[in-house]
Design an enzyme around this catalytic site. Structure first.
Site, PDB file in Angstrom:
ATOM      1  N   CYS A  81     -21.263 -21.458  20.707  1.00 62.53           N
ATOM      2  CA  CYS A  81     -21.388 -20.387  19.712  1.00 62.53           C
ATOM      3  C   CYS A  81     -22.693 -20.524  18.920  1.00 62.53           C
ATOM      4  CB  CYS A  81     -20.153 -20.334  18.824  1.00 62.53           C
ATOM      5  SG  CYS A  81     -19.973 -18.759  17.949  1.00 62.53           S
ATOM      6  N   HIS A 177     -15.683 -21.144  22.214  1.00 62.01           N
ATOM      7  CA  HIS A 177     -15.323 -22.435  21.632  1.00 62.01           C
ATOM      8  C   HIS A 177     -14.286 -23.180  22.474  1.00 62.01           C
ATOM      9  CE1 HIS A 177     -17.171 -21.777  17.601  1.00 62.01           C
ATOM     10  NE2 HIS A 177     -16.953 -20.516  17.889  1.00 62.01           N
ATOM     11  N   GLU A 179     -13.762 -26.242  22.522  1.00 55.48           N
ATOM     12  CA  GLU A 179     -13.282 -27.404  21.761  1.00 55.48           C
ATOM     13  C   GLU A 179     -11.993 -27.122  21.009  1.00 55.48           C
ATOM     14  OE1 GLU A 179     -15.961 -25.122  18.954  1.00 55.48           O
ATOM     15  OE2 GLU A 179     -15.955 -25.609  21.090  1.00 55.48           O
TER      16      GLU A 179
END
Length: 197
Positions: A81, A177, A179
């Site tokens: 991002c 994202h 993660e």
């Protein structure tokens, strides 16, 4: 035997989530806030967050030029991002003059900030991602997209007509994202890239 020492730029953004994902993917993860910490890592993750704030803090902490130099010298890096925005060679809609996001030129690409819209326009999508076994569930939060890639840039994924994941050499970037999803395949792909040096 421990994995590669991968730093997470810990100035602003979702540092903790990347730290955990990297450890699960086999890296020796650490935080990077100072020049000495940047100098000690084998690779770096630039997390999601606010690209203009991260740029400002890179300058204030004296990390902007050292990071550019390490990227130019071949430091493997991954940006999600805001990290994708900063790894670009050109940023569109970079922000207010004097507070704009600063390109680090890790990947020959043009990225548009907040291209998918504001926070309220955030969304999720299952996307085909070259190099992963099966689709990836992608979470887009005020996400960028890539408008132009150079000849040496590999497009790894799209959402609709928009490029959302790229790789150039040992530098990887996603508009989304991974993660925060629990799927560690993108981080494992990056750790494998670092180990393959």
């Amino acid at each position: 035997m421990s994995g590669p020492r991968v730093g997470v730029l810990a100035l602003q953004g979702d540092t903790r989530e990347h730290f955990a994902a990297l450890r699960e993917a086999g890296a020796d993860a650490c935080t990077v806030r100072r020049r000495s910490e940047l100098d000690a890592v084998d690779a770096l993750v630039i997390p999601g967050g606010e690209s203009t704030a991260i740029s400002l803090l890179l300058r204030e902490f004296g990390l902007l030029e050292p990071l550019r130099e390490r990227l130019a010298a071949g430091l493997p890096a991954y940006g999600s991002c805001a990290g994708m925005i900063l790894l670009a060679s050109e940023i569109l809609d970079a922000g207010a003059p004097g507070r704009e996001a600063t390109p680090l030129a890790g990947i020959d690409m043009t990225v548009r900030r907040n291209a998918f819209g504001r926070q309220v326009d955030s969304f999720e999508d299952d996307i085909d991602f070259r190099g992963l076994d099966g689709p990836a569930h992608a979470v887009f939060i005020r996400a960028p997209w890539v408008e132009r890639v150079g000849p040496d840039v590999e497009v790894l994924a799209r959402s609709g007509d928009h490029i959302v994941a790229v790789r150039q050499g040992r530098v990887l970037a996603t508009a989304f994202h991974p993660e925060i999803t629990g799927d560690r395949r993108v981080h494992k792909l990056f750790v494998d890239m670092v180990c393959a040096r």
